[in-house]
Motif scaffolding. Structure first.
Motif, PDB file in Angstrom:
ATOM      1  N   THR A   1       0.757  -1.085  -0.178  1.00 42.66           N
ATOM      2  CA  THR A   1      -0.145   0.131  -0.140  1.00 42.66           C
ATOM      3  C   THR A   1       0.984   1.155  -0.161  1.00 42.66           C
ATOM      4  O   THR A   1       0.412   2.200  -0.644  1.00 42.66           O
ATOM      5  CB  THR A   1      -0.990   0.034   1.224  1.00 42.66           C
TER       6      THR A   1
ATOM      7  N   LEU B   1      -6.419   4.847   2.436  1.00 43.41           N
ATOM      8  CA  LEU B   1      -5.983   3.590   2.026  1.00 43.41           C
ATOM      9  C   LEU B   1      -5.793   2.564   3.120  1.00 43.41           C
ATOM     10  O   LEU B   1      -6.218   1.255   2.955  1.00 43.41           O
ATOM     11  CB  LEU B   1      -4.586   3.773   1.749  1.00 43.41           C
TER      12      LEU B   1
ATOM     13  N   VAL C   1      -1.517   8.111   7.783  1.00 40.91           N
ATOM     14  CA  VAL C   1      -1.597   6.907   6.520  1.00 40.91           C
ATOM     15  C   VAL C   1      -2.756   5.739   6.910  1.00 40.91           C
ATOM     16  O   VAL C   1      -3.699   5.690   6.144  1.00 40.91           O
ATOM     17  CB  VAL C   1      -0.760   6.317   6.249  1.00 40.91           C
TER      18      VAL C   1
ATOM     19  N   HIS D   1       1.403   3.678  -3.033  1.00 39.02           N
ATOM     20  CA  HIS D   1      -0.002   4.432  -3.275  1.00 39.02           C
ATOM     21  C   HIS D   1      -0.194   5.560  -2.352  1.00 39.02           C
ATOM     22  O   HIS D   1      -1.248   6.290  -2.705  1.00 39.02           O
ATOM     23  CB  HIS D   1      -1.079   3.634  -3.436  1.00 39.02           C
ATOM     24  N   VAL D   2       0.417   5.668  -1.312  1.00 38.02           N
ATOM     25  CA  VAL D   2       0.210   7.167  -0.476  1.00 38.02           C
ATOM     26  C   VAL D   2       0.687   8.206  -1.162  1.00 38.02           C
ATOM     27  O   VAL D   2       1.798   8.448  -1.757  1.00 38.02           O
ATOM     28  CB  VAL D   2       0.960   6.838   1.034  1.00 38.02           C
ATOM     29  N   SER D   3      -0.105   9.413  -1.190  1.00 34.79           N
ATOM     30  CA  SER D   3      -0.143  10.344  -2.026  1.00 34.79           C
ATOM     31  C   SER D   3       1.005  11.519  -1.542  1.00 34.79           C
ATOM     32  O   SER D   3       1.741  11.933  -2.189  1.00 34.79           O
ATOM     33  CB  SER D   3      -1.307  11.365  -2.207  1.00 34.79           C
ATOM     34  N   ASN D   4       0.961  11.558  -0.088  1.00 40.59           N
ATOM     35  CA  ASN D   4       1.828  12.640   0.562  1.00 40.59           C
ATOM     36  C   ASN D   4       3.237  11.692   0.518  1.00 40.59           C
ATOM     37  O   ASN D   4       3.392  10.819   1.266  1.00 40.59           O
ATOM     38  CB  ASN D   4       1.602  12.698   1.905  1.00 40.59           C
ATOM     39  N   TRP D   5       4.178  12.599  -0.208  1.00 38.03           N
ATOM     40  CA  TRP D   5       5.642  11.988  -0.075  1.00 38.03           C
ATOM     41  C   TRP D   5       6.294  11.689   0.928  1.00 38.03           C
ATOM     42  O   TRP D   5       6.876  10.660   1.143  1.00 38.03           O
ATOM     43  CB  TRP D   5       6.380  13.028  -1.253  1.00 38.03           C
TER      44      TRP D   5
ATOM     45  N   GLN E   1       5.120  11.010   4.142  1.00 39.97           N
ATOM     46  CA  GLN E   1       4.294   9.809   4.662  1.00 39.97           C
ATOM     47  C   GLN E   1       4.688   8.762   3.894  1.00 39.97           C
ATOM     48  O   GLN E   1       5.050   7.497   4.622  1.00 39.97           O
ATOM     49  CB  GLN E   1       2.874  10.104   4.589  1.00 39.97           C
ATOM     50  N   ARG E   2       4.705   8.599   2.789  1.00 39.71           N
ATOM     51  CA  ARG E   2       5.050   7.426   1.838  1.00 39.71           C
ATOM     52  C   ARG E   2       6.327   6.888   2.200  1.00 39.71           C
ATOM     53  O   ARG E   2       6.637   5.934   2.406  1.00 39.71           O
ATOM     54  CB  ARG E   2       4.940   8.013   0.277  1.00 39.71           C
TER      55      ARG E   2
END
Length: 335
Positions: free
Chosen positions: A175, A217, A212, A178-182, A184-185
């Motif tokens: 997952t 997600l 997250v 697919h996290v939009s915030n760089w 946090q990803r």
């Protein structure tokens, strides 16, 4: 819930007091002298069983002790429920020990429902005893296990839980891209890589990715059925139920755990005995049989540091953390 165990308590009363009722009916008296005679006869009977039928004696002794512990639990739960009604409070407002006992009792009774149903028809009790002997891990709970069975079944549960923990970690890792915030990803990918490499994460690393698990997600409402069932394997859960029921029951258990942690924080870890501390670790997904008391206390302190900052809207983070914070503890500390 108390109604479900009435039959079991009745069985215990009939089994353990049968001789006493015959004795008192014929003699119209239960004087201390006659009770002493009855006690000696019972002890002699048990010695004969132990010498001539050692396997049956182990089963007999385990079941007798199990029914006795169950009877004591029922009395204690009735007292707790009376206090709840008298004070008009929710069970999540109880002190730590009372709340823990009530939650564990409910778990045990849910597991005992099949036996209670089977034992209702005439002669059903015979089938119950056969099933108890053949499938003790699936149908019985800790009260009715011998010490050897407790160790064996705890190990089996730990191995089964470990199999699902790897899948939960893979679900989180798949997952992460697919996290939009760089930021946090990146933090989530680093956390997954750290745990997959065998290291034990810090509490601060979990708090850093909390957004997250409350986002679209990984929040509870968005988890796929297979992901839910993997999470359900971390707690005593009937994972073959429909996914919406699994989600609902996981949510309830997570909230129970959150309030239980709050009550434990109020009580203080120093007030727990070693047995209570190990039970608290097991309840939160940590296999504690191979750990020292100091390791259990250290892990439980880390867990309470983490859960004290988790909100009701972040229960997905709480459930996933059962895997993240237990998977590599304490092996990674020696690396």
């Amino acid at each position: 819930m108390l109604r479900l165990c009435k039959h079991a308590v009745f069985m215990y009363g009939r089994w353990t007091n049968f001789t006493l009722r015959i004795f008192s009916t014929s003699c119209y008296s239960t004087s201390p002298a006659r009770l002493g005679i009855l006690k000696r006869v019972t002890e002699k009977y048990e010695r004969v069983l132990e010498q001539r039928f050692p396997r049956f004696y182990v089963l007999y002794h385990t079941l007798m002790r199990g029914f006795q512990l169950l009877f004591e639990d029922v009395k204690e739960i009735r007292r707790i429920r009376r206090n709840i009604c008298r004070n008009s409070i929710h069970y999540r407002q109880l002190p730590y020990r009372e709340m823990e006992r009530l939650i564990l009792f409910r778990r045990d009774m849910i597991k005992a429902i099949p036996l209670a149903v089977i034992s209702l028809p005439p002669f059903g009790i015979c089938l119950v005893f056969i099933l108890m002997c053949l499938f003790p891990r699936q149908l019985l709970f800790q009260h009715f296990w011998s010490p050897q069975q407790q160790r064996k079944f705890q190990m089996i549960s730990h191995l089964k839980r470990s199999e699902h923990q790897a899948q939960i970690l893979r679900n989180i890792a798949s997952t992460a891209p697919h996290v939009s915030n760089w930021s946090q990803r990146t933090l989530l990918q680093n956390l997954c890589a750290k745990v997959q490499s065998g290291a034990h994460p810090d509490v601060s690393e979990l708090h850093a990715v909390r957004e997250v698990f409350s986002g679209p997600l990984l929040r509870m409402q968005s988890l796929k059925p297979s992901h839910l069932r993997s999470l359900g394997s971390q707690t005593p859960r009937i994972v073959w139920l429909p996914s919406f029921l699994v989600r609902r029951r996981l949510t309830k258990e997570a909230l129970d755990l959150l309030y239980l942690d709050s009550a434990l924080n109020c009580l203080g870890l120093k007030q727990l005995t070693d047995e209570e501390m190990r039970r608290a670790c097991d309840f939160r997904g940590l296999y504690s049989s191979h750990l020292s008391s100091s390791q259990c206390r250290e892990w439980l302190h880390q867990w309470l540091q983490f859960s004290s900052q988790v909100n009701k809207s972040e229960i997905s983070l709480l459930l996933h953390s059962i895997t993240v914070l237990t998977l590599n503890y304490p092996e990674s500390q020696s690396k």
